[in-house]
Scaffold this motif. Structure first.
Motif, PDB file in Angstrom:
ATOM      1  N   ALA A   1       0.873  -1.004  -0.115  1.00 28.85           N
ATOM      2  CA  ALA A   1      -0.026  -0.018  -0.006  1.00 28.85           C
ATOM      3  C   ALA A   1       0.898   1.396  -0.071  1.00 28.85           C
ATOM      4  O   ALA A   1       0.566   2.073  -0.631  1.00 28.85           O
ATOM      5  CB  ALA A   1      -0.837  -0.036   1.207  1.00 28.85           C
TER       6      ALA A   1
ATOM      7  N   GLU B   1       2.605   2.059  -3.487  1.00 30.36           N
ATOM      8  CA  GLU B   1       1.263   2.269  -4.395  1.00 30.36           C
ATOM      9  C   GLU B   1       0.889   3.620  -4.266  1.00 30.36           C
ATOM     10  O   GLU B   1       0.587   4.359  -5.203  1.00 30.36           O
ATOM     11  CB  GLU B   1       0.142   1.166  -4.532  1.00 30.36           C
ATOM     12  CG  GLU B   1       0.510  -0.275  -5.040  1.00 30.36           C
ATOM     13  CD  GLU B   1      -0.250  -1.305  -4.546  1.00 30.36           C
ATOM     14  OE1 GLU B   1      -1.434  -0.974  -4.221  1.00 30.36           O
ATOM     15  OE2 GLU B   1      -0.047  -2.358  -4.833  1.00 30.36           O
ATOM     16  N   ALA B   2       0.881   3.922  -2.911  1.00 33.44           N
ATOM     17  CA  ALA B   2       0.247   5.356  -2.697  1.00 33.44           C
ATOM     18  C   ALA B   2       1.465   6.502  -3.242  1.00 33.44           C
ATOM     19  O   ALA B   2       1.081   7.412  -3.465  1.00 33.44           O
ATOM     20  CB  ALA B   2       0.087   5.420  -1.003  1.00 33.44           C
TER      21      ALA B   2
END
Length: 414
Positions: free
Chosen positions: A226, A229-230
């Protein structure tokens, strides 16, 4: 508050100062009338050679062992060392960067260094960087990291978050007071993962996880998930908004900041003197956060390593620990190179310069650049993917996921 720049002393004056103080290191000088009883060969770059010349003379006077300094291009040292040591033609000592260490150990060309009680005299991050799998291999002499250089006349207050910095920069642009909201030097094909890493780390995507000893675990790639990807999503947003621009190189970013065209410049201490010379009223701030974590920059450490094939290993260890490791020499290397000393006492003295103190405060929250061999296969995919995302060459999350898979595959292949 304006932070004034420190001038770099001339190399000749620095070397003379080092030699003067080194007299206190003297033991019983050698008495062999026929000349030195041994030789140490040291590969050193041109910036360090001037200081080490007088240190080498002092070591020969004390120990009757000649130190031959061979000047080499810094970029050639690591690979030439790896190639030559197994043949017996390599030097006894090299100057180098800490992130070479994993590769040097992997190739069996570097020997452990016996620092003894003196290890506690150095900054913790420096010793950590010069260690691999629990063993210390290098004598650190400098520590450096990036921070946020701020034009105080344009932005009187330090931003706490990256969003706050961009909002201030955009308002200055709208008011006609700035041309760029934010500056960082990038490459059109390779971006600059080193400079952008603090923003990535703040979102929870370090490169590698840590093992039980707190050292990097190359088997645990943590670029994905996460957090990664952020960060990819943010890169796309910043690219589309013109906050990040791969056509603005490091040199262009420096020129534009020094021309007063941006309130912020993400850079290192090497670009501070030019800002001062340009008359910029500047401050050095912590890097603003982009996520829930601190924006931790990579800390780079430079130092000296001993060859695993040195025939004078004890003399090499002595030269590094008790000569290069002295406050006089660490200070001289700092004055000629501009990088903060790794030796704590020398660093504390150097902190009388507010620039050094400010960068040191930011670096204290940083992390050593990974020194594991696997890092060699990370940089290329990492940089090219960042550039592709910034330039809207595909879905940011899909590009990032493909990058992680590619890097993992290369690590798995060894």
């Amino acid at each position: 508050m304006k932070v004034k720049s420190r001038g770099i002393l001339a190399a000749a004056a620095t070397a003379s100062a080092a030699a003067l103080v080194l007299a206190g290191c003297s033991g019983n000088p050698g008495t062999d009338a026929e000349g030195p009883v041994g030789t140490l060969t040291v590969w050193v770059d041109a910036d360090r050679a001037g200081v080490l010349k007088d240190v080498a003379k002092q070591f020969q006077a004390d120990k009757n062992i000649e130190v031959k300094l061979v000047t080499k291009d810094f970029g050639d040292v690591r690979d030439d060392f790896i190639t030559q040591v197994p043949t017996g033609r390599g030097p006894d000592i090299i100057v180098g960067a800490h992130d070479w260490l994993g590769k040097l150990v992997q190739n069996g060309v570097v020997a452990p260094l016996e620092l003894g009680d003196t290890a506690s005299d150095f900054q913790d991050v420096a010793i950590q960087a010069m260690s691999y799998e629990g063993t210390t291999y290098g004598l650190p002499y400098s520590v450096e990291n990036i921070a946020l250089l701020r034009n105080v006349d344009l932005a009187p207050d330090a931003p706490a978050t990256f969003d706050e910095a961009i909002a201030t920069g955009n308002q200055l642009k709208a008011d006609g007071k700035a041309e760029y909201a934010f500056l960082v030097g990038l490459d059109p094909n390779a971006s600059d993962p080193y400079h952008l890493y603090p923003l990535q780390a703040s979102l929870g995507a370090p490169v590698f996880g840590l093992d039980a000893n707190g050292t990097y675990d190359a088997s645990n790639l943590t670029l994905g998930g996460a957090g990664g990807e952020a960060f990819a999503t943010k890169l796309a947003e910043w690219g589309a908004a013109g906050i990040l621009n791969t056509n603005i190189s490091g040199d262009i970013a420096k020129e534009e900041f020094n021309a007063g065209k941006s309130p912020y410049f993400l850079t290192g201490p090497w670009n501070v003197p030019a800002a001062a010379d340009a008359g910029i009223n500047y401050a050095i701030d912590p890097i603003p956060t982009t996520g829930p974590n601190a924006a931790t920059p990579f800390v780079g450490v430079q130092g000296f390593f001993v060859s695993a094939k040195s025939e004078n290993a004890l003399a090499a260890n002595e030269f590094l620990v008790n000569y290069i490791g002295t406050e006089a020499v660490q200070t001289a290397l700092y004055e000629v190179g501009g990088r903060a000393p790794a030796l704590t006492s020398a660093f504390e003295a150097a902190k009388s310069d507010p620039d050094v103190a400010a960068f040191g405060e930011v670096g204290a929250a940083g992390v050593p650049m990974p020194n594991v061999p696997a890092m060699d296969v990370v940089w290329s995919d990492w940089g090219s993917t960042e550039a592709a995302i910034i330039n809207a060459q595909g879905d940011p999350v899909a590009l990032w996921q493909a990058m992680v898979q590619s890097i993992q595959s290369k690590i798995d292949k060894g």
